[in-house]
Design an enzyme around this catalytic site. Structure first.
Site, mmCIF file in Angstrom:
data_model
loop_
_atom_site.group_PDB
_atom_site.id
_atom_site.type_symbol
_atom_site.label_atom_id
_atom_site.label_comp_id
_atom_site.label_asym_id
_atom_site.label_seq_id
_atom_site.Cartn_x
_atom_site.Cartn_y
_atom_site.Cartn_z
ATOM 1 N N GLN A 91 1.011 -1.254 0.066
ATOM 2 C CA GLN A 91 0.181 0.107 0.051
ATOM 3 C C GLN A 91 0.637 1.233 0.006
ATOM 4 O O GLN A 91 0.639 2.007 -0.880
ATOM 5 C CB GLN A 91 -0.943 -0.070 1.299
ATOM 6 N N HIS B 14 0.946 3.533 -3.546
ATOM 7 C CA HIS B 14 0.315 4.835 -3.692
ATOM 8 C C HIS B 14 0.953 6.192 -3.908
ATOM 9 O O HIS B 14 0.701 7.175 -4.078
ATOM 10 C CB HIS B 14 -0.363 5.002 -2.134
ATOM 11 N N LEU C 267 -5.757 -3.883 -10.493
ATOM 12 C CA LEU C 267 -5.161 -5.111 -10.217
ATOM 13 C C LEU C 267 -4.402 -5.072 -8.728
ATOM 14 O O LEU C 267 -4.352 -6.115 -8.105
ATOM 15 C CB LEU C 267 -4.090 -5.367 -11.414
ATOM 16 N N TYR C 268 -3.954 -3.940 -8.304
ATOM 17 C CA TYR C 268 -3.219 -3.808 -7.244
ATOM 18 C C TYR C 268 -4.167 -3.353 -6.082
ATOM 19 O O TYR C 268 -3.696 -3.039 -5.009
ATOM 20 C CB TYR C 268 -2.355 -2.513 -7.379
ATOM 21 N N HIS D 204 -6.907 -5.285 -1.109
ATOM 22 C CA HIS D 204 -7.389 -5.124 0.268
ATOM 23 C C HIS D 204 -7.700 -6.539 0.993
ATOM 24 O O HIS D 204 -7.649 -6.460 2.301
ATOM 25 C CB HIS D 204 -8.914 -4.351 0.142
ATOM 26 N N GLY E 229 0.157 -8.180 -13.773
ATOM 27 C CA GLY E 229 0.977 -7.228 -12.775
ATOM 28 C C GLY E 229 2.476 -7.494 -13.137
ATOM 29 O O GLY E 229 3.153 -6.134 -12.986
ATOM 30 N N SER F 244 4.774 -3.921 -13.280
ATOM 31 C CA SER F 244 5.489 -3.433 -12.204
ATOM 32 C C SER F 244 7.211 -3.524 -12.806
ATOM 33 O O SER F 244 7.595 -2.716 -12.380
ATOM 34 C CB SER F 244 5.639 -4.907 -11.251
HETATM 35 C C1 HEM Z 1 -7.523 -1.482 6.099
HETATM 36 C C2 HEM Z 1 -6.611 -1.076 5.151
HETATM 37 C C3 HEM Z 1 -7.049 -0.261 4.078
HETATM 38 C C4 HEM Z 1 -8.332 0.512 3.919
HETATM 39 C C5 HEM Z 1 -9.175 1.072 4.964
HETATM 40 C C6 HEM Z 1 -8.201 1.103 2.539
HETATM 41 C C7 HEM Z 1 -9.070 2.141 2.079
HETATM 42 C C8 HEM Z 1 -9.046 2.588 0.716
HETATM 43 C C9 HEM Z 1 -9.619 3.732 0.123
HETATM 44 C C10 HEM Z 1 -10.928 4.457 1.127
HETATM 45 C C11 HEM Z 1 -9.481 3.868 -1.175
HETATM 46 C C12 HEM Z 1 -10.078 4.970 -2.068
HETATM 47 C C13 HEM Z 1 -10.803 4.171 -2.962
HETATM 48 C C14 HEM Z 1 -11.903 5.078 -3.604
HETATM 49 O O1 HEM Z 1 -12.311 6.252 -3.194
HETATM 50 O O2 HEM Z 1 -12.427 4.516 -4.577
HETATM 51 C C15 HEM Z 1 -8.300 3.029 -1.427
HETATM 52 C C16 HEM Z 1 -7.682 2.918 -2.583
HETATM 53 C C17 HEM Z 1 -6.708 1.928 -3.001
HETATM 54 N N1 HEM Z 1 -6.253 0.889 -1.911
HETATM 55 FE FE1 HEM Z 1 -6.463 0.844 -0.334
HETATM 56 N N2 HEM Z 1 -7.145 0.495 1.701
HETATM 57 C C18 HEM Z 1 -6.656 -0.318 2.625
HETATM 58 C C19 HEM Z 1 -5.316 -1.048 2.457
HETATM 59 C C20 HEM Z 1 -5.015 -1.323 0.999
HETATM 60 C C21 HEM Z 1 -3.851 -2.307 0.723
HETATM 61 C C22 HEM Z 1 -3.135 -2.937 1.959
HETATM 62 C C23 HEM Z 1 -3.687 -2.176 -0.402
HETATM 63 C C24 HEM Z 1 -2.530 -2.748 -0.975
HETATM 64 C C25 HEM Z 1 -1.964 -2.645 -2.286
HETATM 65 C C26 HEM Z 1 -4.372 -0.916 -0.803
HETATM 66 C C27 HEM Z 1 -4.522 -0.595 -2.203
HETATM 67 C C28 HEM Z 1 -5.381 0.347 -2.857
HETATM 68 C C29 HEM Z 1 -5.171 0.902 -4.150
HETATM 69 C C30 HEM Z 1 -4.309 0.501 -5.158
HETATM 70 C C31 HEM Z 1 -6.197 1.951 -4.077
HETATM 71 C C32 HEM Z 1 -6.389 2.762 -5.458
HETATM 72 C C33 HEM Z 1 -5.529 4.292 -5.026
HETATM 73 C C34 HEM Z 1 -5.809 5.249 -6.122
HETATM 74 O O3 HEM Z 1 -6.140 4.984 -7.161
HETATM 75 O O4 HEM Z 1 -6.154 6.442 -5.556
HETATM 76 N N3 HEM Z 1 -5.112 -0.724 0.109
HETATM 77 N N4 HEM Z 1 -8.131 2.247 -0.397
HETATM 78 C C1 LIG Z 2 9.138 -11.163 -11.806
HETATM 79 C C2 LIG Z 2 7.926 -10.287 -11.742
HETATM 80 O O1 LIG Z 2 7.251 -9.912 -12.871
HETATM 81 O O2 LIG Z 2 7.248 -10.189 -10.731
HETATM 82 N N1 LIG Z 2 6.314 -9.332 -10.618
HETATM 83 C C3 LIG Z 2 5.314 -9.710 -10.403
HETATM 84 O O3 LIG Z 2 4.706 -10.544 -10.443
HETATM 85 C C4 LIG Z 2 4.204 -8.805 -9.855
HETATM 86 C C5 LIG Z 2 2.824 -9.000 -10.105
HETATM 87 C C6 LIG Z 2 1.910 -8.284 -9.741
HETATM 88 C C7 LIG Z 2 2.090 -7.057 -8.887
HETATM 89 C C8 LIG Z 2 3.280 -6.794 -8.864
HETATM 90 C C9 LIG Z 2 4.343 -7.586 -9.144
HETATM 91 O O4 LIG Z 2 5.605 -7.153 -9.275
#
Ligand code: HEM
Ligand SMILES: CC(=O)ONC(=O)c1ccccc1O
Length: 551
Positions: A172, A176, A352-353, A356, A493, A497
């Site tokens: 996360q 971000h 894809l990322y 949650h 991904g 990545s």
């Molecule tokens: C309890 C923990 C978490 C909470 C409460 C949370 C909450 C949120 C919220 C409120 C949004 C905004 C989405 C929207 O408004 O449509 C968001 C976006 C997102 N979250 Fe989480 N999140 C958490 C943990 C994580 C984790 C561990 C990841 C791991 C990669 C993650 C990845 C993302 C991504 C990629 C976005 C899109 C961000 C963007 O495009 O601005 N989140 N999350």
């Molecule tokens: C060697 C290689 O590509 O590893 N990366 C991944 O697989 C990968 C997949 C999803 C998101 C992030 C990543 O980094």
């Protein structure tokens, strides 16, 4: 209807309508020919015959430990394989970017307008029979029903690979810095810098950066609490931060990213990186007493970017790929191949990322149990327990298995939004994306899920496997053997990545040399960086056994 709605052009061919009822496929550069670019050229046929399938490649890389021990040991072999990983993954990403979510054809907008996320596949044209082109139902099932039926966790199932909360928060915190949807303009727009620009540490622009800097010896501002260094309070450093009204002022910190007050896991990493930046400044000052604040700051920032990429490849991707092959960060391997040192973040990468489901239902810090709700906007939990105890708690806490979101209404709400955003942006189906990234299309819902009941329920809702949408498909896919994710998520991904990491300017020939980083000492900090050192160089007392896996 638009004859391109059935995406007739295969293997990367581009569909061009010819009047209302005809189309042609442009097979330029695909090494295929024929009406639908379906026939491989002679050489392509040989190449296809020689290349093992993605499943085989994954099986090879995650088995035969002795074989890989030899490959890892012999530089010539290890470099050969690593160069293959760089080039094969990067080749999957269009650079310069080709599509936006508003244009199912190439535009100057796609190349020049940085406020768009780019697209790996063009959006489904507006005038098609179904949302996914010609497959599936006229209307997709209600997103809330999907969430309730498939994404809500009945009970906590840990990630089978033993991933911990340190891994989840790293994902996360790290992502971000470049996943910054500009929700005011819409899910296809973003406000970020399209790569590893460490804006989450230094601020989104110069204005924020100049508030976070001390302008003394290159360092970022810190404050001491309980004998440890922490970021400054918002009341003393006026940067844009998102806090709900009831958060007391002593819990509002000034961080590089406006949303990093959301969770103590984010605050932990934010603090560790500020400490690491200041530690690097001390090292550089020792090497260059003649340098001023600006020189120390700018060079330390480049070193932090380098450390980030090194740790992401050699600790983070190493963990999530579960390869026996030892991944390495060696930009020099690309110096003799054509490689674009530019990156554009794709909205499909963003969706894809959305990991949650990795979030557990609660966290145990030195015996105190905090639910996700308790964790919200509570950076003080890290300070109260101290960095060492908090990190220990993150290392020991199992992360959740993908696809089963925790009960927290907010993360379930986010899942619903992600599904709805994919529809608004006219994403193509999961199978179209699988073909785009060199994977065979999935033939049935049973093949996708490996579970009869799930397969039946999904079939009822979506009608046919080619009518299954991107994000739901990613989450409902059975996990690959010895992996955290399904094959689609990993193989889609991976290219985003690796391209995002290796196209960073510091990896280019003119940057990747000792003098850019203050000499051998600075260059060496990058080349010997690791997750363990990141924490243990910035914590007092005994350092926990830092890892992305539970002990
Ligand atoms: C309890 C923990 C978490 C909470 C409460 C949370 C909450 C949120 C919220 C409120 C949004 C905004 C989405 C929207 O408004 O449509 C968001 C976006 C997102 N979250 Fe989480 N999140 C958490 C943990 C994580 C984790 C561990 C990841 C791991 C990669 C993650 C990845 C993302 C991504 C990629 C976005 C899109 C961000 C963007 O495009 O601005 N989140 N999350
Ligand atoms: C060697 C290689 O590509 O590893 N990366 C991944 O697989 C990968 C997949 C999803 C998101 C992030 C990543 O980094």
């Amino acid at each position: 209807a638009n004859p391109c709605c059935s995406f007739p052009c295969q293997n990367g061919g581009v569909c061009l309508t010819q009047g209302y009822d005809n189309y042609i496929c442009d097979c330029t550069g695909t090494e295929f020919y024929g009406k639908n670019c379906e026939t491989p050229t002679f050489f392509k046929r040989i190449k296809l015959w020689l290349r093992p399938s993605s499943e085989t490649q994954h099986a090879l890389l995650t088995n035969y430990p002795w074989f890989w021990a030899v490959v890892n040991y012999v530089p010539f072999l290890s470099n050969f394989v690593m160069k293959k990983v760089y080039t094969m993954r990067s080749a999957m990403v269009d650079s310069p970017p080709t599509y936006t979510s508003d244009h199912p054809y190439i535009t100057w907008e796609a190349a020049a307008n940085l406020s768009y996320f780019t697209r790996a596949l063009p959006p489904v044209p507006q005038d098609c029979p179904t949302p996914l082109g010609v497959w599936g139902k006229q209307t997709l099932p209600d997103a809330q029903i999907i969430v309730n039926m498939f994404l809500r966790r009945e009970r906590f199932i840990p990630d089978p690979m033993g991933s911990n909360a340190l891994f989840a928060f790293f994902a996360q915190h790290f992502t971000h810095q470049f996943f910054k949807t500009d929700f005011k303009r819409g899910p296809g727009f973003q406000w970020g810098g399209h790569g590893v620009d460490v804006s989450h540490v230094y601020g989104k622009d110069k204005g924020v950066e100049n508030v976070l800097r001390s302008f003394n010896n290159g360092k970022l501002r810190v404050q001491e609490i309980n004998g440890e260094e922490w970021p400054p309070l918002l009341e003393n450093a006026d940067v844009p931060m998102t806090y709900p009204p009831l958060v007391p002022k002593e819990n509002k910190f000034a961080l590089g990213h406006k949303d990093y007050g959301l969770l103590p896991g984010l605050f932990m990493y934010a603090t560790i990186w500020v400490r690491e930046h200041n530690r690097v400044c001390d090292v550089l000052k020792g090497e260059h007493p003649e340098w001023d604040d600006e020189h120390l700051f700018q060079t330390a920032k480049l070193i932090i970017i380098g450390e980030t990429i090194k740790i992401v490849i050699e600790d983070y991707v190493q963990h999530l790929s579960n390869y026996n092959f030892k991944l390495t960060f060696k930009p020099e391997l690309l110096f003799d191949v054509p490689h674009q040192y530019q990156n554009r973040i794709a909205v499909e990468f963003n969706h894809l990322y959305h990991w949650h489901p990795l979030m557990p239902d609660s966290f145990n810090i030195s015996g105190t149990v905090y639910t996700v709700k308790d964790f919200m906007f509570r950076p003080d939990i890290v300070i109260k327990h101290g960095m060492n105890s908090f990190v220990e708690g993150m290392i020991k806490q199992r992360a959740g298995r993908m696809s089963h979101h925790n009960h927290h209404p907010l993360t379930l709400h986010v899942a619903k939004e992600t599904i709805e955003h994919g529809r608004q942006l006219k994403f193509q189906s999961l199978n179209q994306y699988r073909k785009r990234f060199g994977l065979p299309p999935i033939k049935s819902f049973l093949e996708l899920t490996g579970d009869e009941t799930l397969a039946k329920d999904l079939e009822e809702l979506y009608g046919e496997i080619d009518g299954l949408e991107f994000y739901v498909g990613l989450l409902m896919e059975k996990l690959r053997h010895k992996a955290i994710f399904g094959s689609s998520l990993i193989e889609i991904g991976g290219p985003f990545s690796v391209k995002g990491l290796m196209s960073n300017p510091i990896c280019s020939p003119k940057y990747w040399k000792p003098s850019t980083f203050g000499g051998e000492v600075g260059f060496n900090i990058i080349q010997t960086a690791s997750l363990k050192k990141l924490f243990c160089n910035n914590m007092k007392g005994n350092c926990p056994s830092v890892s992305f896996k539970v002990p």
